[in-house]
Design an enzyme around this catalytic site. Structure first.
Site, PDB file in Angstrom:
ATOM      1  N   HIS A 128      -0.038  51.661   8.000  1.00  0.00           N
ATOM      2  CA  HIS A 128       0.039  50.792   9.169  1.00  0.00           C
ATOM      3  C   HIS A 128       0.268  51.570  10.471  1.00  0.00           C
ATOM      4  O   HIS A 128       0.076  51.030  11.560  1.00  0.00           O
ATOM      5  CB  HIS A 128       1.126  49.718   8.977  1.00  0.00           C
ATOM      6  CG  HIS A 128       2.530  50.198   9.129  1.00  0.00           C
ATOM      7  ND1 HIS A 128       3.345  50.480   8.044  1.00  0.00           N
ATOM      8  CD2 HIS A 128       3.288  50.444  10.223  1.00  0.00           C
ATOM      9  CE1 HIS A 128       4.525  50.865   8.482  1.00  0.00           C
ATOM     10  NE2 HIS A 128       4.512  50.858   9.798  1.00  0.00           N
ATOM     11  N   ASP A 158       0.791  51.239   1.353  1.00  0.00           N
ATOM     12  CA  ASP A 158       0.963  51.553   2.776  1.00  0.00           C
ATOM     13  C   ASP A 158       1.088  53.059   2.997  1.00  0.00           C
ATOM     14  O   ASP A 158       1.916  53.515   3.777  1.00  0.00           O
ATOM     15  CB  ASP A 158       2.185  50.823   3.343  1.00  0.00           C
ATOM     16  CG  ASP A 158       2.150  50.755   4.870  1.00  0.00           C
ATOM     17  OD1 ASP A 158       1.095  51.078   5.450  1.00  0.00           O
ATOM     18  OD2 ASP A 158       3.178  50.407   5.473  1.00  0.00           O
ATOM     19  N   SER A 231       8.461  54.755  10.837  1.00  0.00           N
ATOM     20  CA  SER A 231       7.469  54.497   9.790  1.00  0.00           C
ATOM     21  C   SER A 231       6.646  55.739   9.495  1.00  0.00           C
ATOM     22  O   SER A 231       6.109  56.381  10.402  1.00  0.00           O
ATOM     23  CB  SER A 231       6.542  53.364  10.221  1.00  0.00           C
ATOM     24  OG  SER A 231       7.207  52.129  10.229  1.00  0.00           O
TER      25      SER A 231
END
Length: 496
Positions: A128, A158, A231
């Site tokens: 993402h 992911d 992230s």
């Protein structure tokens, strides 16, 4: 005399007086040593500075750039259809100008984190972070920036694998074994939270084997501070090995509240290896639809323990070719016990495509072993479940087990959009006070099996109920379909 008495009290009496103090002092020293040894056993560090200095050169900041078309409609300013809509559109046109500078597509930037896993420039991050990006720029801790290209992505976990071309070998970090991490172990996160690059936070492993939403989830939960921008960054153990990729946080306000999730390294390693080799993932596919075994389901089929994954449907594919049937309970896969559906999905997905594996199923009160050659899940995403053909008899209706059920008629077949080959009993009504209602059965459901036997009519259901009672069963296993989706329900016989 007094001197003699004094001499007689010493040194024996003084020794007695000193004994409790010596014992107390010795006990204190022993406790102190025990505490020191305990702290050492827990690995509580005096400082994270040495570790941070060691791993920092391999951690990177990631900046992505995306072209976004400018939306000239006045949405979000006034409701659609409002009498003010035209006014705001005219106002916006005057400010932007027809084809003016402000009307051109604009560039949108996003920030994330990542880490280098090889000296030749492979970089791991979250999917993402880079999804939809036109440009990806990697910033290094020791200075300098390099453009990156996408090698492959896996939305299911992911994870994304990038590559940069550097003139000299890059500092990199290695993956550790996430399976040996224990709740309470110290961990350290590093990344680019809220754009504050190369920031370090520390905490402990709060929980393991967390599932959020995906079939392949295996998250490490930590209280190390993780925020937006973290992230794709690494979660390290105290040896400096990556045991997780920081992916998500649980937060009511968007900031860290001490509940962060990192995808376990043992999942990431398999994904990265496949992305590096093929540019995509290649997961094993067994070719069954499954559900968890509950206590009442286990009792209904005579299974001694609540374990395994119950097969609800078998489309054309590896399992149908191997002879696996709806109603089978998969107890073992490729030599590993199956705890539940989640463990089976993960184990199958981690098994090589084309591998022949032994699958142990529980069927008709005993186990049998079947050999299945796995397909590839990515090629079977749109597999259609197999139908179960049979011919219905004359339609009748009755009340049983807290339900009003009838055989399938042409009228019901049309109303419920059933295939011509569909068989079973149609639930026309359910008593809201019955066990059937508690278990989720509703009007319009189709009962296709009872006691793992196909139903052609009401007489078949009655036979299965009587057979279950004679066998001392407290419940009967039904296979119920709703909108084509099957599930097993263990229904108590007391309503019958």
């Amino acid at each position: 005399m007094s001197q003699a008495i004094a001499l007689s009290h010493s040194p024996r009496q003084e020794a007695r007086k000193a004994l409790p103090w010596a014992l107390a002092a010795g006990l204190s020293i022993a406790l102190l040593l025990l505490q020191t040894m305990s702290a050492a056993a827990r690995g509580a560090p005096e400082s994270f500075a040495d570790l941070a200095e060691k791993i920092s050169p391999a951690v990177v900041n990631i900046t992505t750039s995306t072209t976004v078309a400018r939306n000239t409609a006045p949405r979000g300013v006034v409701p659609e259809g409002s009498p003010f809509e035209d006014f705001f559109r005219e106002f916006q046109d005057r400010n932007n100008g027809e084809g003016g500078e402000n009307n051109r597509p604009r560039r949108s930037s996003a920030l994330g984190s990542g880490f280098v896993i090889s000296e030749d420039g492979f970089v791991v991050t979250n999917n993402h972070v880079i999804e939809g990006a036109d440009e990806i720029l990697i910033e290094f801790f020791e200075g300098g920036e390099l453009p990156a290209k996408v090698i492959g992505t896996d939305p299911n976990t992911d994870i994304a694998l990038l590559k940069v071309e550097a003139e000299a070998p890059l500092a990199f970090v290695s993956f550790g074994d996430s399976d040996i991490s224990r709740v309470g172990d110290w961990v350290m996160a590093m990344g680019n939270p809220l754009g504050q690059g190369f920031s370090v936070s520390a905490g402990i492993v709060s929980a393991r084997n967390r599932a959020l939403s995906g079939s392949y989830d295996d998250y490490i939960q930590t209280d190390a501070a993780i925020n937006r921008g973290n992230s794709g960054g690494p979660l390290f153990n105290m040896d400096g090995d990556v045991i997780g990729v920081n992916t998500a946080i649980l937060s009511p306000n968007g900031g860290s509240i001490g509940i962060g999730f990192s995808m376990a390294s043992n999942v990431v390693v398999r994904v990265v290896d496949q992305l590096k080799e093929f540019g995509e993932t290649r997961r094993g596919w067994l070719g069954v639809r499954i559900q968890d075994v509950t206590e009442d389901v286990a009792e209904a089929i005579g299974l001694e323990k609540v374990a395994g994954a119950m097969v609800t449907d078998v489309p054309e594919g590896p399992s149908s070719e191997a002879g696996i049937e709806p109603g089978d309970v998969i107890m073992s896969f490729d030599g590993s016990d199956v705890e539940d559906t989640r463990s089976l999905v993960r184990t199958v997905g981690n098994t090589a495509v084309g591998k022949a594996v032994r699958v142990v199923v529980f069927r008709d009160g005993k186990t049998q072993t079947l050999k299945v050659t796995l397909g590839r899940r990515e090629e079977a995403q749109n597999a259609v479940p197999a139908s179960q053909p049979a011919e219905p008899e004359e339609p009748t209706k009755t009340e049983i087990l807290g339900m009003t059920v009838s055989e399938i008629t042409d009228e019901l077949r049309e109303q419920l959009d059933l295939a011509d080959s569909a068989t079973g009993l149609v639930v026309q009504d359910v008593d809201e006070m019955s066990k059937a209602y508690e278990k989720g059965l509703r009007a319009g459901d189709i009962i296709t099996e009872a006691g793992q036997q196909k139903l052609a009519g009401l007489e078949d259901l009655n036979k299965q109920i009587e057979g279950a009672k004679e066998a001392g069963r407290k419940s009967l296993l039904l296979l119920v379909r709703r909108s084509g989706d099957p599930r097993f329900v263990a229904l108590a016989l007391e309503d019958g």
